[in-house]
Design a protein around this motif. Sequence first.
Motif, PDB file in Angstrom:
ATOM      1  N   ARG A 167       0.869  -1.174   0.000  1.00 36.66           N
ATOM      2  CA  ARG A 167       0.000   0.000   0.000  1.00 36.66           C
ATOM      3  C   ARG A 167       0.905   1.223   0.000  1.00 36.66           C
ATOM      4  O   ARG A 167       1.753   1.367   0.887  1.00 36.66           O
ATOM      5  N   VAL A 168       0.717   2.081  -0.974  1.00 34.96           N
ATOM      6  CA  VAL A 168       1.628   3.213  -1.199  1.00 34.96           C
ATOM      7  C   VAL A 168       0.899   4.520  -0.960  1.00 34.96           C
ATOM      8  O   VAL A 168      -0.245   4.703  -1.416  1.00 34.96           O
ATOM      9  N   ALA A 169       1.551   5.439  -0.248  1.00 34.29           N
ATOM     10  CA  ALA A 169       1.005   6.774  -0.015  1.00 34.29           C
ATOM     11  C   ALA A 169       1.950   7.818  -0.594  1.00 34.29           C
ATOM     12  O   ALA A 169       3.177   7.701  -0.454  1.00 34.29           O
ATOM     13  N   PHE A 170       1.374   8.831  -1.231  1.00 36.52           N
ATOM     14  CA  PHE A 170       2.136   9.986  -1.702  1.00 36.52           C
ATOM     15  C   PHE A 170       1.749  11.194  -0.870  1.00 36.52           C
ATOM     16  O   PHE A 170       0.553  11.501  -0.716  1.00 36.52           O
ATOM     17  N   VAL A 171       2.766  11.885  -0.332  1.00 39.38           N
ATOM     18  CA  VAL A 171       2.543  13.109   0.429  1.00 39.38           C
ATOM     19  C   VAL A 171       3.136  14.254  -0.388  1.00 39.38           C
ATOM     20  O   VAL A 171       4.350  14.412  -0.467  1.00 39.38           O
ATOM     21  N   GLY A 172       2.278  15.027  -1.007  1.00 39.98           N
ATOM     22  CA  GLY A 172       2.720  16.093  -1.897  1.00 39.98           C
ATOM     23  C   GLY A 172       2.520  15.689  -3.338  1.00 39.98           C
ATOM     24  O   GLY A 172       3.123  14.718  -3.808  1.00 39.98           O
TER      25      GLY A 172
END
Length: 394
Positions: A167-172
């Motif tokens: 599970r991948v999260a992008f911040v920005g």
Amino acid sequence: DRPDSDHLSIKLVEDGDEAVLPKVDAVALAYVPDSFANVTGVSQDELIARWFGGAPRLTNTYDTPWGKIGVVMLPFFEVDLYKDGSALRPAILEALRLAARLGAKNVSLTGAIPAVTDGGRDIVTWVNGEGVNLPIITTGDATRAATVVKSVEGILDQARREISASRVAFVGLGSIGKGALELMLEVLPHPKSLTLSDFYRTDERLDSIQDQLLANGFAGEITLAPANDRLPDEVYEADLIIGATSVPGAIDVDKLKPGALLVDYSFPPAFRAVDAIRRSAEAGDILFTTGGQLSLEQDVEETVFLPEAAAGLIESIGVEKLTTLAGRDGREMTGCVLASVFTWMSSDLRVTLGPLTGADALAHYRNLGELGLRPARLQIAGYFLPAETVERYR
């Protein structure tokens, strides 16, 4: 000359003596790193006044297989870039004139400079008003986004993790974040799910990015997690978090789930390096790295040019401590610096200004592979994760 390693040497240069400076093929435009003041013990005001004389100067050169790259440093720290826009224009134009005198054909923008110049477009406007020939400007965002994806590949390999199970999260989700996200989905297997978070993009903007991802064939779950004064909890449920924001300390290392991986390409950094180092040493349950470094097949000779005003400092603190400012493996360089010499290396390696396009990011990613550039060692702020830390994580 004061050689201190197999790949780095220091030269003292008298103020205004450009005749002793080398010719370069390209220039990366930078600003004074905060670590410079921290390591030297010299105040920021004194550094700007005595070491820079209030003007840009050539501070480094790198002898790469593709040409000599110079780093021209503005007489600003990062925080200064956001303070007084009227001071930025003359300093950047003077830096470009210096780059031209040194022979540079291209100039890439590093760090937060693209963000404070409308993706480099302000600089092009300023240059067009000069009426003289100055080097070609590029944000380098295509190479930078490609470097982030290479860094993702590297940390997954070190962790022995498959992205398809993550599970991948992008911040920005500005130019670099969105560009890296789209490129990652183009060249790597798709992750199990995506979480998209940003402090500045509206809900409508995140909806638009989600629609684009679905239209391009992403079939996994997508969670939109807009950020206000802090990141929402959904971000910390991710196995891999990729930071590309301008909010300092946005990511709380202590809230990362056990086993989490963190890749950061944020200015200022999105997490506190000291917290990540402490947790990896004590618990051994996270890995982290910068998203900005690449590994070459050979050492790159670096020369650091310091003003005569630094002579006493070198003697007092010693060359070894001073050269910790280099903070790099001899075979590693940042993508934003390399972007200067890669631009127009071939017809598809185009200048990037304003929003990054997927075609440009893909072309620069392929170029990195063709040139044999690989993910760098896991590191942050000059600290390299020890092999035993990585092995313990596994």
